[in-house]
Motif scaffolding. Structure first.
Motif, PDB file in Angstrom:
ATOM      1  N   UNK A  89       0.887  -1.405  -0.071  1.00 22.45           N
ATOM      2  CA  UNK A  89       0.098  -0.066   0.074  1.00 22.45           C
ATOM      3  C   UNK A  89       0.760   1.263  -0.050  1.00 22.45           C
ATOM      4  N   UNK A  90       2.190   1.388   0.815  1.00 25.21           N
ATOM      5  CA  UNK A  90       2.825   2.410   0.930  1.00 25.21           C
ATOM      6  C   UNK A  90       3.343   2.320  -0.585  1.00 25.21           C
ATOM      7  N   UNK A  91       3.982   1.467  -1.264  1.00 23.47           N
ATOM      8  CA  UNK A  91       4.718   1.414  -2.336  1.00 23.47           C
ATOM      9  C   UNK A  91       3.673   2.134  -3.528  1.00 23.47           C
ATOM     10  N   UNK A  92       2.407   1.748  -3.467  1.00 23.85           N
ATOM     11  CA  UNK A  92       1.528   2.241  -4.477  1.00 23.85           C
ATOM     12  C   UNK A  92       1.369   3.532  -4.197  1.00 23.85           C
ATOM     13  N   UNK A  93       1.198   4.135  -2.797  1.00 26.50           N
ATOM     14  CA  UNK A  93       0.927   5.385  -2.558  1.00 26.50           C
ATOM     15  C   UNK A  93       2.174   6.364  -3.256  1.00 26.50           C
ATOM     16  N   UNK A  94       3.334   5.725  -2.906  1.00 28.28           N
ATOM     17  CA  UNK A  94       4.387   6.422  -3.267  1.00 28.28           C
ATOM     18  C   UNK A  94       4.628   6.759  -4.682  1.00 28.28           C
ATOM     19  N   UNK A  95       4.472   5.468  -5.406  1.00 23.35           N
ATOM     20  CA  UNK A  95       4.502   5.713  -6.876  1.00 23.35           C
ATOM     21  C   UNK A  95       3.300   6.687  -7.259  1.00 23.35           C
ATOM     22  N   UNK A  96       2.058   6.540  -6.776  1.00 23.33           N
ATOM     23  CA  UNK A  96       1.315   7.530  -7.196  1.00 23.33           C
ATOM     24  C   UNK A  96       1.623   8.810  -6.710  1.00 23.33           C
TER      25      UNK A  96
END
Length: 209
Positions: A89-96
């Motif tokens: 979830x943190x990876x997804x938010x960081x990439x976004x």
């Protein structure tokens, strides 16, 4: 007096020529003019290597399919009760966040999740799992032999932990975010401890060029 002026002029011309040569060399070494990224904490490491796996759509995927793209990678498993979904979830938010900041550079980043639990993480299981974290997240699985091989190449620790229920075992594993460059060379990693979306976005902002 004229001789002194000529000497000063000659010295000025020499300095100007040296500066021009230096600037020209810098443009040749970095023709885009984009500042070079600092070396990451995995620079020079021997992690990574070839692999052949299966994605969430049942298609064969090889490491060469990501040639020319930055690879943001994470190893875990879909039945993980806490660490993996939190990190993803943190990876997804960081990439976004990076996409919102610089869509062009972000488009060169391929987010990749590789399971360490191929027995349960089939393509059908991975498809809704990875889609819940980022629309571009690639989920990869394979045979136990394939997963063992790729885990070793990427320095990932994974061990099955029996709970008394053969269908509900857990996996003890290392947890970190890897960044590999477009040539497949390791650049940097972020450990699970202290991982944040902001740290992921900063990792990409710092290194992706």
């Amino acid at each position: 007096m004229n001789r002194s002026k000529n000497l000063r002029l000659w010295l000025v011309l020499c300095v100007a020529l040296l500066l021009a040569a230096g600037l020209g060399w810098m443009r040749f070494a970095n023709p885009t003019g984009t500042p070079q990224a600092p070396p990451g904490n995995l620079a020079g490491a021997s992690l990574g290597g070839p692999f052949t796996l299966t994605n969430q759509h049942g298609q064969t995927v090889r490491d060469t399919d990501f040639a020319g793209r930055w690879r943001l990678m994470y190893f875990g498993y879909g039945f993980c009760p806490d660490v993996c979904p939190t990190d993803l979830a943190l990876i997804g938010r960081g990439l976004a966040a990076f996409e919102a900041q610089d869509a062009g550079r972000a488009a060169t980043v391929a987010p990749i999740f590789i399971t360490i639990d191929p027995e349960r993480d089939t393509p059908a299981v991975l498809k809704p799992f990875v889609a819940s974290f980022h629309p571009r997240l690639v989920g990869l699985t394979g045979t136990p032999e394939q997963i063992t091989a790729v885990s070793r190449r990427f320095g990932v620790y994974a061990k099955r932990m029996d709970t008394g229920d053969p269908e509900n075992y857990l996996m003890d594993h290392s947890a970190m975010v890897y960044l590999f460059d477009p040539d497949g060379k390791p650049v940097a990693f972020l450990p699970h401890q202290g991982l944040t979306a902001a740290a992921v976005a900063e990792l990409l902002t710092t290194h992706v060029r």
